[in-house]
Scaffold this motif. Structure first.
Motif, PDB file in Angstrom:
ATOM      1  N   SER A   1      -6.267  -1.125  -1.344  1.00 35.63           N
ATOM      2  CA  SER A   1      -6.298  -2.229  -0.393  1.00 35.63           C
ATOM      3  C   SER A   1      -5.341  -3.316  -0.847  1.00 35.63           C
ATOM      4  CB  SER A   1      -7.722  -2.791  -0.310  1.00 35.63           C
ATOM      5  OG  SER A   1      -7.764  -3.901   0.551  1.00 35.63           O
TER       6      SER A   1
ATOM      7  N   THR B   1      -8.383  -0.051   7.300  1.00 34.52           N
ATOM      8  CA  THR B   1      -8.263  -1.387   7.870  1.00 34.52           C
ATOM      9  C   THR B   1      -6.796  -1.775   7.873  1.00 34.52           C
ATOM     10  OG1 THR B   1     -10.390  -2.019   6.908  1.00 34.52           O
ATOM     11  CG2 THR B   1      -8.968  -3.804   7.597  1.00 34.52           C
ATOM     12  N   ASN B   2      -6.358  -2.396   8.957  1.00 34.43           N
ATOM     13  CA  ASN B   2      -5.029  -2.992   9.037  1.00 34.43           C
ATOM     14  C   ASN B   2      -5.134  -4.115  10.055  1.00 34.43           C
ATOM     15  OD1 ASN B   2      -2.322  -3.420   8.489  1.00 34.43           O
ATOM     16  ND2 ASN B   2      -1.641  -1.945  10.021  1.00 34.43           N
TER      17      ASN B   2
ATOM     18  N   ASN C   1      -9.219   4.591  -3.194  1.00 35.97           N
ATOM     19  CA  ASN C   1      -9.090   3.572  -2.152  1.00 35.97           C
ATOM     20  C   ASN C   1      -8.116   2.501  -2.608  1.00 35.97           C
ATOM     21  OD1 ASN C   1     -11.182   4.403  -0.123  1.00 35.97           O
ATOM     22  ND2 ASN C   1     -12.405   4.368  -1.977  1.00 35.97           N
TER      23      ASN C   1
ATOM     24  N   GLU D   1      -5.324  -7.753   5.779  1.00 33.14           N
ATOM     25  CA  GLU D   1      -5.786  -6.714   4.867  1.00 33.14           C
ATOM     26  C   GLU D   1      -5.347  -5.350   5.379  1.00 33.14           C
ATOM     27  OE1 GLU D   1      -9.757  -4.702   2.888  1.00 33.14           O
ATOM     28  OE2 GLU D   1     -10.007  -6.185   4.471  1.00 33.14           O
ATOM     29  N   ASN D   2      -4.811  -4.550   4.477  1.00 28.64           N
ATOM     30  CA  ASN D   2      -4.427  -3.177   4.773  1.00 28.64           C
ATOM     31  C   ASN D   2      -5.116  -2.290   3.741  1.00 28.64           C
ATOM     32  OD1 ASN D   2      -3.000  -0.639   4.810  1.00 28.64           O
ATOM     33  ND2 ASN D   2      -1.386  -1.675   5.955  1.00 28.64           N
ATOM     34  N   ARG D   3      -6.009  -1.409   4.210  1.00 29.87           N
ATOM     35  CA  ARG D   3      -6.785  -0.564   3.295  1.00 29.87           C
ATOM     36  C   ARG D   3      -6.685   0.897   3.732  1.00 29.87           C
ATOM     37  NH1 ARG D   3     -12.963  -1.081   3.516  1.00 29.87           N
ATOM     38  NH2 ARG D   3     -12.237  -2.951   4.533  1.00 29.87           N
TER      39      ARG D   3
ATOM     40  N   VAL E   1       0.836  -1.204   0.000  1.00 28.11           N
ATOM     41  CA  VAL E   1       0.000   0.000   0.000  1.00 28.11           C
ATOM     42  C   VAL E   1       0.871   1.255   0.000  1.00 28.11           C
ATOM     43  CG1 VAL E   1      -1.671   1.344   1.341  1.00 28.11           C
ATOM     44  CG2 VAL E   1      -2.020  -1.102   1.030  1.00 28.11           C
TER      45      VAL E   1
END
Length: 175
Positions: free
Chosen positions: A160, A57-58, A158, A78-80, A38
């Motif tokens: 992710s 999110t992480n 965005n 998940e990293n968002r 990311v």
């Protein structure tokens, strides 16, 4: 007014229904790699165009339901993040930034798996798989990028990144 885009559910990640896990790794390793993916994409964007970056999110999430994995030990990371552009960047420019990110990843060997336009071509969603995919979506890292949305005068993008599914080692906590 178009509502804020949220990146679509990430059903792309290498969780097989039979075993549920495809890779041997730790939660820390998965977090480190998705964060790096990311951040590498964000670094491509001209900082002068960015108003702010929101962490969305992480965390690890379960790959299978409790009927398949009662202990929820098969996880993915998940990293968002949401990138908000300055006022002068309108939706078209947000899509131009998205184009740059896709070209950079494809140039690095990532596979463009899905590329869709929505909302009369104003919104674009892209899904990429890491170079080791070789046409197989299972067991590889993935990236979703969605952009072109305008909320309150700001355009958003965005990003992710998600790891493959893997079984968390005994004693390693994901909570």
């Amino acid at each position: 007014m178009t509502s804020l885009l949220l990146v679509a559910a990430l059903a792309m990640t290498g969780c097989s229904q039979e075993t549920g896990a495809s890779t041997n790794m730790t939660l820390d390793e998965a977090e480190e790699i998705t964060t790096s993916d990311v951040e590498a994409l964000i670094a491509i964007i001209d900082p002068a165009l960015i108003e702010r970056i929101d962490d969305r999110t992480n965390e690890s999430t379960s790959c299978n339901g409790p009927d398949v994995d009662p202990e929820q030990r098969v996880r993915q990371w998940e990293n968002r993040r949401s990138i908000w552009f300055v006022d002068s960047v309108r939706p078209l420019n947000g899509l131009e930034a998205l184009d740059e990110l896709v070209k950079a990843r494809v140039g690095d060997g990532w596979t463009l798996a899905r590329d869709t336009l929505e909302d009369d071509g104003k919104v674009r969603r892209v899904q990429l798989f890491s170079p080791e995919a070789g046409g197989n979506e299972e067991g590889v890292y993935g990236i979703n990028i969605a952009g072109g949305n305008e909320v309150g005068g700001l355009t958003s993008l965005n990003i992710s990144a998600v790891s493959p599914c893997f079984e968390v080692a005994e004693g390693e906590s994901w909570n």
